[in-house]
Every structure is written in structure tokens, then in C-alpha cells.
Design a protein around this motif. Structure first.
Motif, PDB file in Angstrom:
ATOM      1  N   ASP A   3      60.805  49.339  16.452  1.00 50.07           N
ATOM      2  CA  ASP A   3      59.606  50.015  17.121  1.00 50.07           C
ATOM      3  C   ASP A   3      59.905  50.154  18.463  1.00 50.07           C
ATOM      4  O   ASP A   3      59.482  51.222  19.223  1.00 50.07           O
ATOM      5  N   PHE A   4      60.037  48.983  18.992  1.00 50.30           N
ATOM      6  CA  PHE A   4      60.298  48.825  20.639  1.00 50.30           C
ATOM      7  C   PHE A   4      61.334  49.592  20.866  1.00 50.30           C
ATOM      8  O   PHE A   4      61.209  50.292  22.183  1.00 50.30           O
ATOM      9  N   ILE A   5      62.392  49.623  20.251  1.00 47.43           N
ATOM     10  CA  ILE A   5      63.778  50.545  20.615  1.00 47.43           C
ATOM     11  C   ILE A   5      63.304  52.261  20.555  1.00 47.43           C
ATOM     12  O   ILE A   5      63.368  52.758  21.638  1.00 47.43           O
ATOM     13  N   ASN A   6      62.636  52.423  19.697  1.00 50.57           N
ATOM     14  CA  ASN A   6      62.173  53.915  19.476  1.00 50.57           C
ATOM     15  C   ASN A   6      61.102  54.275  20.145  1.00 50.57           C
ATOM     16  O   ASN A   6      61.227  55.330  20.871  1.00 50.57           O
ATOM     17  N   PHE A   7      60.287  53.591  20.531  1.00 50.42           N
ATOM     18  CA  PHE A   7      58.834  54.193  20.956  1.00 50.42           C
ATOM     19  C   PHE A   7      58.925  53.385  22.560  1.00 50.42           C
ATOM     20  O   PHE A   7      58.072  54.180  23.325  1.00 50.42           O
ATOM     21  N   TYR A   8      59.763  52.574  22.861  1.00 51.43           N
ATOM     22  CA  TYR A   8      59.489  52.119  24.472  1.00 51.43           C
ATOM     23  C   TYR A   8      60.956  52.120  25.045  1.00 51.43           C
ATOM     24  O   TYR A   8      61.273  52.745  25.902  1.00 51.43           O
ATOM     25  N   LEU A   9      61.943  51.487  24.482  1.00 47.43           N
ATOM     26  CA  LEU A   9      63.176  51.615  25.139  1.00 47.43           C
ATOM     27  C   LEU A   9      63.667  52.804  25.500  1.00 47.43           C
ATOM     28  O   LEU A   9      64.069  53.267  26.484  1.00 47.43           O
ATOM     29  N   ILE A  10      64.097  53.676  24.322  1.00 45.18           N
ATOM     30  CA  ILE A  10      64.410  55.004  24.566  1.00 45.18           C
ATOM     31  C   ILE A  10      63.695  56.001  25.414  1.00 45.18           C
ATOM     32  O   ILE A  10      64.417  56.509  26.538  1.00 45.18           O
ATOM     33  N   PRO A  11      62.522  55.838  25.299  1.00 43.49           N
ATOM     34  CA  PRO A  11      61.683  56.709  26.484  1.00 43.49           C
ATOM     35  C   PRO A  11      61.978  56.395  27.663  1.00 43.49           C
ATOM     36  O   PRO A  11      61.829  56.964  28.567  1.00 43.49           O
ATOM     37  N   SER A  17      66.219  57.980  33.521  1.00 42.73           N
ATOM     38  CA  SER A  17      67.194  58.817  34.053  1.00 42.73           C
ATOM     39  C   SER A  17      66.651  59.922  34.766  1.00 42.73           C
ATOM     40  O   SER A  17      67.450  60.389  35.787  1.00 42.73           O
ATOM     41  N   ILE A  18      65.626  60.257  34.520  1.00 44.88           N
ATOM     42  CA  ILE A  18      65.019  61.266  35.313  1.00 44.88           C
ATOM     43  C   ILE A  18      64.858  60.769  36.659  1.00 44.88           C
ATOM     44  O   ILE A  18      65.017  61.602  37.563  1.00 44.88           O
ATOM     45  N   TYR A  19      64.389  59.676  36.582  1.00 42.37           N
ATOM     46  CA  TYR A  19      64.025  59.120  38.162  1.00 42.37           C
ATOM     47  C   TYR A  19      65.272  58.898  38.702  1.00 42.37           C
ATOM     48  O   TYR A  19      65.406  58.903  40.032  1.00 42.37           O
ATOM     49  N   ALA A  20      66.398  58.308  38.198  1.00 42.25           N
ATOM     50  CA  ALA A  20      67.858  57.958  38.640  1.00 42.25           C
ATOM     51  C   ALA A  20      68.177  59.385  39.330  1.00 42.25           C
ATOM     52  O   ALA A  20      68.779  59.366  40.274  1.00 42.25           O
ATOM     53  N   LEU A  21      68.168  60.405  38.494  1.00 43.13           N
ATOM     54  CA  LEU A  21      68.640  61.962  39.041  1.00 43.13           C
ATOM     55  C   LEU A  21      67.879  62.233  40.476  1.00 43.13           C
ATOM     56  O   LEU A  21      68.617  62.585  41.475  1.00 43.13           O
ATOM     57  N   ILE A 248      63.171  51.271  37.338  1.00 44.53           N
ATOM     58  CA  ILE A 248      61.591  51.506  37.420  1.00 44.53           C
ATOM     59  C   ILE A 248      61.062  52.242  36.189  1.00 44.53           C
ATOM     60  O   ILE A 248      60.131  52.083  35.525  1.00 44.53           O
ATOM     61  N   GLY A 249      61.881  53.174  35.388  1.00 42.09           N
ATOM     62  CA  GLY A 249      61.675  53.727  34.261  1.00 42.09           C
ATOM     63  C   GLY A 249      61.478  52.755  33.283  1.00 42.09           C
ATOM     64  O   GLY A 249      60.409  52.864  32.520  1.00 42.09           O
ATOM     65  N   LEU A 250      62.053  51.758  33.061  1.00 38.65           N
ATOM     66  CA  LEU A 250      62.137  50.624  31.904  1.00 38.65           C
ATOM     67  C   LEU A 250      60.797  49.974  32.444  1.00 38.65           C
ATOM     68  O   LEU A 250      59.941  49.747  31.604  1.00 38.65           O
ATOM     69  N   ALA A 251      60.325  49.786  33.614  1.00 39.28           N
ATOM     70  CA  ALA A 251      59.517  48.791  33.979  1.00 39.28           C
ATOM     71  C   ALA A 251      58.095  49.435  33.677  1.00 39.28           C
ATOM     72  O   ALA A 251      57.028  48.950  33.182  1.00 39.28           O
ATOM     73  N   GLU A 252      58.098  50.862  33.923  1.00 38.71           N
ATOM     74  CA  GLU A 252      56.754  51.764  33.650  1.00 38.71           C
ATOM     75  C   GLU A 252      56.549  51.713  32.179  1.00 38.71           C
ATOM     76  O   GLU A 252      55.533  51.320  31.594  1.00 38.71           O
ATOM     77  N   GLU A 253      57.784  52.152  31.299  1.00 39.09           N
ATOM     78  CA  GLU A 253      57.297  52.128  29.889  1.00 39.09           C
ATOM     79  C   GLU A 253      57.114  50.883  29.185  1.00 39.09           C
ATOM     80  O   GLU A 253      56.386  50.781  28.449  1.00 39.09           O
ATOM     81  N   ILE A 254      58.101  49.850  29.633  1.00 38.18           N
ATOM     82  CA  ILE A 254      57.669  48.820  29.001  1.00 38.18           C
ATOM     83  C   ILE A 254      56.585  47.976  29.473  1.00 38.18           C
ATOM     84  O   ILE A 254      56.142  47.021  28.846  1.00 38.18           O
ATOM     85  N   SER A 255      56.010  48.334  30.520  1.00 46.41           N
ATOM     86  CA  SER A 255      54.802  47.496  30.770  1.00 46.41           C
ATOM     87  C   SER A 255      53.501  47.831  29.892  1.00 46.41           C
ATOM     88  O   SER A 255      52.631  47.068  30.128  1.00 46.41           O
ATOM     89  N   THR A 256      53.833  48.975  29.118  1.00 46.00           N
ATOM     90  CA  THR A 256      52.621  49.160  28.389  1.00 46.00           C
ATOM     91  C   THR A 256      52.760  48.603  27.054  1.00 46.00           C
ATOM     92  O   THR A 256      51.913  48.843  26.083  1.00 46.00           O
ATOM     93  N   LYS A 271      50.013  53.341  34.387  1.00 42.44           N
ATOM     94  CA  LYS A 271      51.455  53.201  34.145  1.00 42.44           C
ATOM     95  C   LYS A 271      52.244  53.671  35.456  1.00 42.44           C
ATOM     96  O   LYS A 271      53.069  52.806  35.849  1.00 42.44           O
ATOM     97  N   THR A 272      51.747  54.607  36.092  1.00 43.40           N
ATOM     98  CA  THR A 272      52.343  55.213  37.123  1.00 43.40           C
ATOM     99  C   THR A 272      52.185  54.394  38.304  1.00 43.40           C
ATOM    100  O   THR A 272      52.897  54.427  39.334  1.00 43.40           O
ATOM    101  N   ALA A 273      51.248  53.480  38.435  1.00 46.40           N
ATOM    102  CA  ALA A 273      51.170  52.706  39.339  1.00 46.40           C
ATOM    103  C   ALA A 273      52.174  51.325  39.498  1.00 46.40           C
ATOM    104  O   ALA A 273      52.418  50.880  40.533  1.00 46.40           O
ATOM    105  N   VAL A 274      52.548  51.240  38.310  1.00 41.79           N
ATOM    106  CA  VAL A 274      53.713  50.086  38.125  1.00 41.79           C
ATOM    107  C   VAL A 274      54.946  50.123  39.187  1.00 41.79           C
ATOM    108  O   VAL A 274      55.443  49.317  39.821  1.00 41.79           O
ATOM    109  N   GLY A 275      55.468  51.601  39.205  1.00 44.44           N
ATOM    110  CA  GLY A 275      56.572  51.790  40.005  1.00 44.44           C
ATOM    111  C   GLY A 275      56.026  51.686  41.623  1.00 44.44           C
ATOM    112  O   GLY A 275      56.889  50.898  42.388  1.00 44.44           O
ATOM    113  N   PHE A 276      54.803  52.091  41.788  1.00 46.46           N
ATOM    114  CA  PHE A 276      54.408  51.961  43.316  1.00 46.46           C
ATOM    115  C   PHE A 276      54.122  50.531  43.454  1.00 46.46           C
ATOM    116  O   PHE A 276      54.576  50.268  44.833  1.00 46.46           O
TER     117      PHE A 276
END
Lengths: 296, 315, 240
Positions: A3-11, A17-21, A248-256, A271-276
Motif C-alpha cells: 500500500d505504501f508503495i502504491n499509494f504513497y511512494l509512486i505518487p 518528478s514534476i517538481y524536479a522538471l 521534496i515530492g517524497l517529503a510531501e506525500e510521505i508526510s501524510t 501537505k503543501t506546507a511541508v516543502g515550504f
């Protein structure tokens, strides 16, 4: 775990990736033009809308119509540089930063005027996810985003280290005055910075639009985490910015994720405050980021 | 009837214009005097608005309140809370370079917005707080009340102006100018640069909070999206730039001038054919964005001391 | 024979008070010319003015007959002028090989591999360091990379701003030998130097700048023998 991989890690990797680009472009602009480009998120939005428009007229999958979005984003970026940023180039960079705020508003307003403020989708309906080994469920989009970003990372690295333009860009970022003395064409380098930055932003915008939907605030909402990624990776280090974006993407999603007990660690609405938050900590304690970027 | 309509349009215009004038004076303290690039104006505005609303509204199950304090106290509460928020932000950001300060201040404004939207027990979330009182609520209502409010706003503008002018002409103000011109020299001369910048930021933030409070009392209703946060921040920046000279009169003039453009363009866009009318606010935003570029390229004089090399030499 | 570089009545600075005033200077082809003088005399400003990195008040700079006063800095290399600033003269985040490579970008007509061969022949120590970021090298090695980068464009005129600054005595000798070797390949050299005595001993022409103005000019030997010059700038004592 699954579940972690499917619903947290991959997203998380997709978001990363979006942030990276996006962060790559911001880092390059920071490194070469030496200012924080507050309109970069909106360049992503323009790229998304450009592709969306192409989708309306040409019956092909959105990713194949990326060139339209990229083209529009590049044209917009070059135009904005020519009309708004270039006249301010010799002044303290704070003027260009303020100008980029204005450009961000201009892009967003144009999007709202030309395409309306409603949410729009690229593709109607839901596509079935890819199933691997009977356990992992990955949406096709997420897979595409992650793979394409990885390929872009490799291409970018080769470009920066092997090509003339890439090396010129690194030289100008390193020391613009010496670059002039050495005869490098700074205006050409600037042009390529915008071209590459806008292209990657457009791709990121399309992924983001495919993942959720396309709306005028698409890119602006992602701007802060992308700035955080840029600082994390070290200013002027494009590859660092890519790594920063993933983190940052990992931090945001995984923080939840419900690390402790049943509840998510951080309320999803924050969630969005994590990156900030990460960015502020960095700015106070380690402004040069992970990869020792320039302190500016 | 037409004339009274026009008259009260002007009243409304001057009320909002006055609120923006306070914001411009506040930003002038932070930027014009202190050199601090605050891109999170909307955050302090919002915090002040909610503080004043909570302090002055009657009890409600939907949000924090029930203090029912008089409006001047509400405005003081707004100043205090926004000032504290400003202190927190400045503590983190004051040493940062302008670009970073902009990022950080926007981020903090965003966090404040998230808190306002999500901590419903304080703010009633997106549904907002209603029933925010006006001055002399029991005695006057309707249009005369607007006139009283107009006076209230411009009294606050006057107070803000006087405070800012006193600061500018004081030794404190002179030290700030010295810091703007040459920070390292000022530091070497023993000035506590960070502390001075902190004070500048806090005072400006407090005033922004008061402006927020005024706005809450004017509309009698407050929600997170009441003023598009970006619009508040962005308009104020354009106003200060257009007002030009970096002094307080310029700040007020810029505030009224740009607000005039913003308001009067609404008249024109309201007359557009329907399918364009829905986009009218975006057309106006586009216009303001373009005005900013124009002002940056042509009319930025005096905003920050520019060290451009002269073509000729002194003899 | 026309001079390779001709500076006429040049007044320049950084805005405000001019640093150099009415400076005249001629550099003949395939010579080593040296500019010396006390600190603050405007020596670096003079070189930077050739490179359009200062504000030019009046006067002109001619290079092989062309008026190059104030041309965009990046146009210098294609014209045949390569400059090595005093500090921050390498791209620290680029490798040595990349630094050298970058030196050729503005002169596509130059045979890249030949240029690299020649530069590595002059600086054999660099062969082992090609993959290292230039910022990690010692001061002397960085100087070699800086000069090497300039030579990659096969310039006609090489401008050096205090090439021995901060270098150990061992490198000092090397640098001066190198400069002579470079001249042998047909390059004209104009350099600013603090090590006045040694610089003048290898110089064909020397120019002394004081308070931003010409003080005295002559051949290296003449200046070394000149009492005034000796006393003021060479620390007194007997002529070399």
C-alpha cells in the motif's frame, strides 16, 4: 508495505518528478540570470494549456502533442525575457524579481481570459492502472512521468557536461564576467537557458495537468515547493535541483502516511506546507543546499 | 438619483482607496525605509482582519469570538497580532537576500492562509465570519454609516502617515537610510542592523494588520477568499512603485492612483458584451501586470538608490 | 610598422573620479611589454579598459588598426585578444579540460586539437589534472589553467594582470620563462606586474604608471638602469 508503495511512494515520485522538471529551470535561471523567477510556475501552466489546445484539435494522446505546449512555453519565455526582463538586466536583480511577479500575473490572467478559469481535463474518464507482478498498481501516467523524467535527467547531464552550449552555460553561471572575457556569447547562453527551462516546465505542466486537471493556478500552486527544491539542490546546480525535486515530492506525500498509528503524520491539508517548511529551514541553516550551490 | 449614486460610488472608492493607502504606507516603511521585500502582504492583512473580527464579534459556535470589544480595540488587536506574525517572519527572514525573503514571505503568507482555511474552530474556515460590526453600529446604518466609515478610514490613514513621517525624520529613520545605502558600513559603525530591520518589518506588518481589520469592518463579512491574496499583495506593490518617490505622500498617491485605475476599469469592463464580462477581472489584472512592467522600466526613480555609473566624470 | 596595440589619451574609471587619465601606450608586435607602478596607479584599470570592463571617459584603443574602444567584451577573443584577469580567472566548477575547451568556443577557425597540444606542451603539469575541477587546484596550477585557456584561442595579443600574484617563488620563475616561451610562438604580450624588477628584466618595453598617468617609458634595460625608477619602484640598490 505494498500500500505504501502504491499509494504513497509512486505518487510521491511522480510529484517529485514534476517538481524536479520545474526546479531545473528555476535553478538554471537563478544560476545564469541570477534572479528568482517567480513566473516559472506559470510557464508550466502555459505549456499545459498549449498542449491542451492541441489535444482539442488533433486526436492524439496528450504526451505526443507535447511539442505544441513546449513551443508555446518557449515562445512565451523568450518574449517575456525580451520585452520585460532584458531591459532590467543591468539593474539590481530585485527589479527583475518584481517584474517576474508581474509576468506571473500576466500569464495567469491570459490563461483565464483565453481558456477560462474552469478546470479542464486532458482526457475524460479513468484509465486502468498497470499491474505489475500482481501486486503493484501504477497508473500509466505515473509510470510515464517517472521514466521520462529519469531519461531527461540523463540527457541533461550529458548536455551540461559534453556539449558546447552546456559547458558555456556552466561557465556563465560560474563567472559571467570571465565568460565575457573568454569570448562566450552570453546572450546565446541566456536564450538557451530560457529554451531549456521553458521546455522542461512545459513537460512538468502537462504531467501535472494530466495528474489532476488543467487550471490557471496549476503552476503557481507548485511554485513554492519548486523553489524549495532549487534551494535544496543548491543554486545553480541543475542536477541538484532534480534531486531536490524528488526529495521534496517524497517529503510531501510521505508526510501524510500513517507512520505513527492510524492518523497521518501531518494533516493532508497542510501537505503543501511541508516543502515550504523545508525551504525555510534550509535558508536559515544551510542556504547552499545539499550539493553546495552558490550562496548568491 | 444619478448623482447620489455617483457620490456613494466615490465614497466606496475612497474607503477602499484609504485602506490601500494604509497598506502602501506600511509597505513603504518595510521597503522604502527598510529595504525589505515583503511578498506576503496578504498574510498580515488577513491575520489582522481575522484578529479584529474575532475581537469584536458576538459569540458564535462557528468560530472563536464572543469578546464583543469596541472597534478601536479590534484594530489594536489586529495591529498586535499582525505585528507578532511580522516579528516571527522577520526573525526567520531578515538576514536573507531579497529573492529569498520574497520566497519566504510568500510561503509564510500561504501557510497563514492554510491555517485560516483549515483551523475552522478559529475562523469557521471557508465559510467565513459574518456580523462584523461597523463603528456606531447601533446608531447609524446604511449610507450615512458609510460616510462615518470613510472618516474612520482616513483618520487611520492620517495616523499611519504621521507615524511613518515621524519615523522617517527621526534618528531611527536616518540610521535605516544609512543601512540602505551601505549596510556593511553601518554594521561596522556598530549599528545592530538585524534589530533595526526587524523593527521596520514589525511596524509595517502591524499597519498591514490594521488595514486588514478596516477591511473586515467595512465588508462586515470575512472569508479566506474575500480578497484574492495575490491581488492584495500585487496591487500594493504596483501602487508603491507607481507612487514612485518612495516617500509617504507618494505611497498614498500611488495607492489612490492605481486603485482609481482598477476601479474605473471595472466600469468599462462591465459594459462589455456578456461573454467578455465574466473575464473582466482577469482583463483588469492583465492590465495591472502590464502597468507594473511599464512602471519598472520607466518610472522606478527613487525607489531604491541605484548605483549606476555616470557617463561623465566629475572634474 | 604599426603597433599591435595603440592606446591614445585614455581616461577611464568606474564612475565618479577617473582612475587613469590621458594614458598613452604603444605595443609592438611580438614583444613583451610590462606596466609597473605603485599600488592604485591604475595598472589593472588600464588592462580592464582595453577589455571594456570600465567606464571610458575619453581617448581610444586601437588594435591592429581597428578602433576597439569600448567594444563588447565578448568580441575581444574573436578579434585576437585574450585576457587573463588577476583573480577569479578560471571557471572553478569546470574541469581543467573544460576550461581549456571553453577557450576555443569564440574562435571556431582555430584548430582545437593543435591548440590543446601546444598549451599542454607549455604546461605539462596539467596533463594529469585534466579531469579535476579547476577550483581544486593550487594557485600556481590555476594560473596555468587561466593562461592556458587564454592561449587556446591562439590570440595575437595576450593581456596578463599580475600573473605572479600570490605565487610561490618557484612558480615565479616558471611564469616568466613561460612568458618568454609564449612570445617565441609569435604572441604579443602586455602585462601588469608587481614584481617590477624581474618583469622588467624580461621586458622589451616597460611603462611606469603613477597616479593614473604615464610617468616614464623605455626598454626594460633602460628602466632598470634609471635611478628614479630604481629608487621608487625597484627598492633601490644597484641596477640588475
Amino acid at each position: 508495505m505494498i500500500d505504501f508503495i502504491n499509494f504513497y511512494l509512486i505518487p510521491a515520485l511522480t510529484l517529485g518528478s514534476i517538481y524536479a522538471l520545474g526546479a531545473v529551470g528555476i535553478s538554471m535561471i537563478f544560476g545564469i540570470l541570477r534572479f528568482a523567477h517567480f513566473a516559472h510556475g506559470d510557464v508550466m501552466t502555459i505549456g499545459a494549456y498549449g498542449t491542451l489546445t492541441a489535444v482539442w484539435f488533433i486526436p492524439l494522446p496528450p504526451l505526443l502533442l507535447l511539442p505544441f505546449g513546449i513551443g508555446l512555453a518557449i515562445a512565451s519565455a523568450l518574449a517575456v525575457d525580451y520585452f520585460f526582463y532584458k531591459p532590467l538586466r543591468k539593474l539590481p536583480t530585485i527589479y527583475t524579481v518584481i517584474s517576474s511577479f508581474g509576468v506571473a500575473l500576466i500569464f495567469r490572467s491570459l490563461a483565464q481570459i483565453l481558456w477560462s478559469a474552469e478546470n479542464q481535463v486532458f482526457v475524460r474518464g479513468v484509465t486502468a492502472p498497470i499491474i505489475l507482478f500482481d501486486t503493484f498498481r501504477i497508473s500509466a501516467l505515473h509510470a510515464q512521468a517517472i521514466v521520462i523524467t529519469a531519461l531527461i535527467a540523463v540527457a541533461l547531464h550529458l548536455f551540461l557536461t559534453r556539449s558546447r552550449t552546456g559547458r558555456s552555460m556552466r561557465a556563465v553561471a560560474d563567472d559571467p564576467e570571465l565568460a565575457s572575457v573568454a569570448g562566450l556569447d552570453t546572450e546565446n547562453v541566456i536564450r538557451w537557458t530560457w529554451i531549456i527551462g521553458a521546455s522542461l516546465a512545459a513537460i512538468a505542466g502537462v504531467f501535472a495537468g494530466l495528474d489532476t486537471d488543467v487550471h490557471p493556478n496549476l503552476g503557481w500552486n507548485l511554485l513554492l515547493p519548486m523553489f524549495a527544491a532549487t534551494i535544496l539542490g543548491g543554486i545553480g546546480k541543475p542536477m541538484g535541483a532534480m534531486a531536490g525535486g524528488i526529495i521534496i515530492g517524497l517529503a510531501e506525500e510521505i508526510s501524510t502516511y500513517n507512520w505513527i498509528g492510524e492518523e497521518s503524520l501531518i494533516s493532508p491539508s497542510y501537505k503543501t506546507a511541508v516543502g515550504f517548511f523545508i525551504m525555510v529551514v534550509l535558508l536559515i541553516f544551510r542556504p547552499q543546499g545539499l550539493f553546495k550551490g552558490r550562496l548568491m | 438619483m444619478e448623482l447620489t449614486g455617483l457620490f456613494f460610488f466615490l465614497v466606496g472608492f475612497l474607503i477602499m482607496g484609504g485602506i490601500y493607502a494604509v497598506l502602501c504606507i506600511a509597505l513603504n516603511i518595510q521597503w522604502g525605509m527598510g529595504g525589505l521585500f515583503n511578498a506576503g502582504i496578504a498574510g498580515f492583512f488577513a491575520v489582522g482582519a481575522y484578529a479584529s473580527a474575532i475581537a469584536t464579534t458576538a459569540f458564535s459556535e462557528k468560530h472563536l469570538g464572543g469578546f464583543g470589544l469596541p472597534i478601536p480595540i479590534g484594530l489594536l488587536a489586529a495591529a498586535a497580532v499582525a505585528g507578532v506574525a511580522g516579528w516571527a517572519v522577520a526573525k526567520i527572514c531578515v538576514r536573507l537576500r531579497s529573492d529569498y525573503l520574497a520566497m519566504a514571505s510568500i510561503g509564510i503568507a500561504e501557510i497563514l492562509r492554510l491555517v485560516i482555511v483549515n483551523e475552522e474552530w478559529i475562523t469557521n474556515g471557508s465559510l467565513g465570519i459574518s456580523g462584523i460590526p461597523r463603528p456606531f453600529d447601533g446608531w447609524v446604518q446604511g449610507r450615512p454609516a458609510d460616510l462615518i466609515f470613510l472618516a474612520t478610514v482616513w483618520i487611520v490613514v492620517l495616523i499611519a502617515y504621521l507615524i511613518s513621517e515621524r519615523l522617517h525624520d527621526s534618528p531611527w529613520g536616518r540610521t535605516l537610510r544609512a543601512i540602505r545605502d551601505n549596510e556593511d558600513a553601518a554594521r561596522a559603525a556598530g549599528k545592530d542592523v538585524e534589530w533595526l530591520k526587524l523593527q521596520t518589518f514589525v511596524i509595517g506588518a502591524a499597519l498591514m494588520g490594521v488595514a486588514g481589520g478596516l477591511s473586515a469592518h467595512y465588508f462586515k463579512f470575512l472569508s479566506p477568499s474575500a480578497t484574492e491574496p495575490l491581488l492584495v499583495t500585487f496591487l500594493v506593490w504596483v501602487m508603491l512603485m507607481a507612487g514612485g518617490s518612495g516617500n509617504n505622500r507618494g505611497a498614498i498617491a500611488g495607492g489612490l492612483g492605481i486603485w482609481a485605475i482598477w476601479s474605473f476599469t471595472e466600469i468599462f469592463t462591465n459594459r462589455l458584451p456578456p461573454e467578455w464580462a465574466t473575464r473582466s477581472s482577469y482583463i483588469r489584472m492583465l492590465l495591472i501586470g502590464l502597468i507594473l512592467q511599464f512602471v519598472l522600466q520607466r518610472y522606478r526613480s527613487g525607489l531604491i538608490p541605484e548605483k549606476s555609473p555616470p557617463v561623465r566624470f566629475k572634474d | 610598422m604599426t603597433a599591435v596595440l595603440s592606446i591614445r589619451k585614455l581616461t577611464a574609471g568606474y564612475g565618479g573620479v577617473p582612475i587613469i587619465e590621458d594614458v598613452d601606450l604603444e605595443v609592438e608586435a611580438e614583444t613583451v611589454s610590462v606596466i609597473i607602478g605603485p599600488n592604485g596607479a591604475g595598472k589593472s584599470t588600464l588592462l580592464k579598459s582595453i577589455c571594456s570592463l570600465t567606464v571610458i571617459g575619453s581617448g581610444s584603443v586601437f588594435f591592429r588598426g581597428d578602433n576597439i574602444t569600448g567594444i563588447p567584451t565578448a568580441r575581444l577573443v574573436p578579434k585576437g585578444i585574450a585576457a587573463v584577469p588577476q583573480s577569479r580567472n578560471v571557471f572553478a566548477t569546470l574541469t581543467v579540460a573544460e576550461n581549456l575547451d571553453v577557450g576555443t568556443y569564440a574562435t571556431p577557425f582555430v584548430d582545437r586539437s593543435r591548440a590543446e597540444e601546444q598549451v599542454l606542451a607549455l604546461f605539462p603539469d596539467l596533463k594529469a589534472k585534466l579531469a579535476q575541477p579547476a577550483g581544486e587546484l593550487s594557485g600556481g596550477q590555476r594560473q596555468m589553467v587561466a593562461i592556458g585557456r587564454a592561449l587556446m584561442s591562439e590570440p595575437k595579443l595576450l593581456l596578463l594582470d599580475e600573473p605572479t600574484a600570490g605565487l610561490s617563488p618557484a612558480y615565479l620563475e616558471k611564469i616568466f620563462d613561460l612568458i618568454l616561451a609564449i612570445r617565441q610562438t609569435g604572441v604579443t604580450i602586455l602585462m601588469v606586474e608587481q614584481n617590477a624588477r624581474q618583469a622588467l628584466s624580461i621586458a622589451d618595453q616597460g611603462h611606469v604608471l603613477v597616479n593614473g598617468r604615464n610617468f616614464i617609458s623605455g626598454t626594460g634595460h633602460e628602466l632598470l638602469a634609471n635611478d628614479n625608477v630604481r629608487r621608487s619602484f625597484l627598492g633601490g640598490g644597484q641596477a640588475a
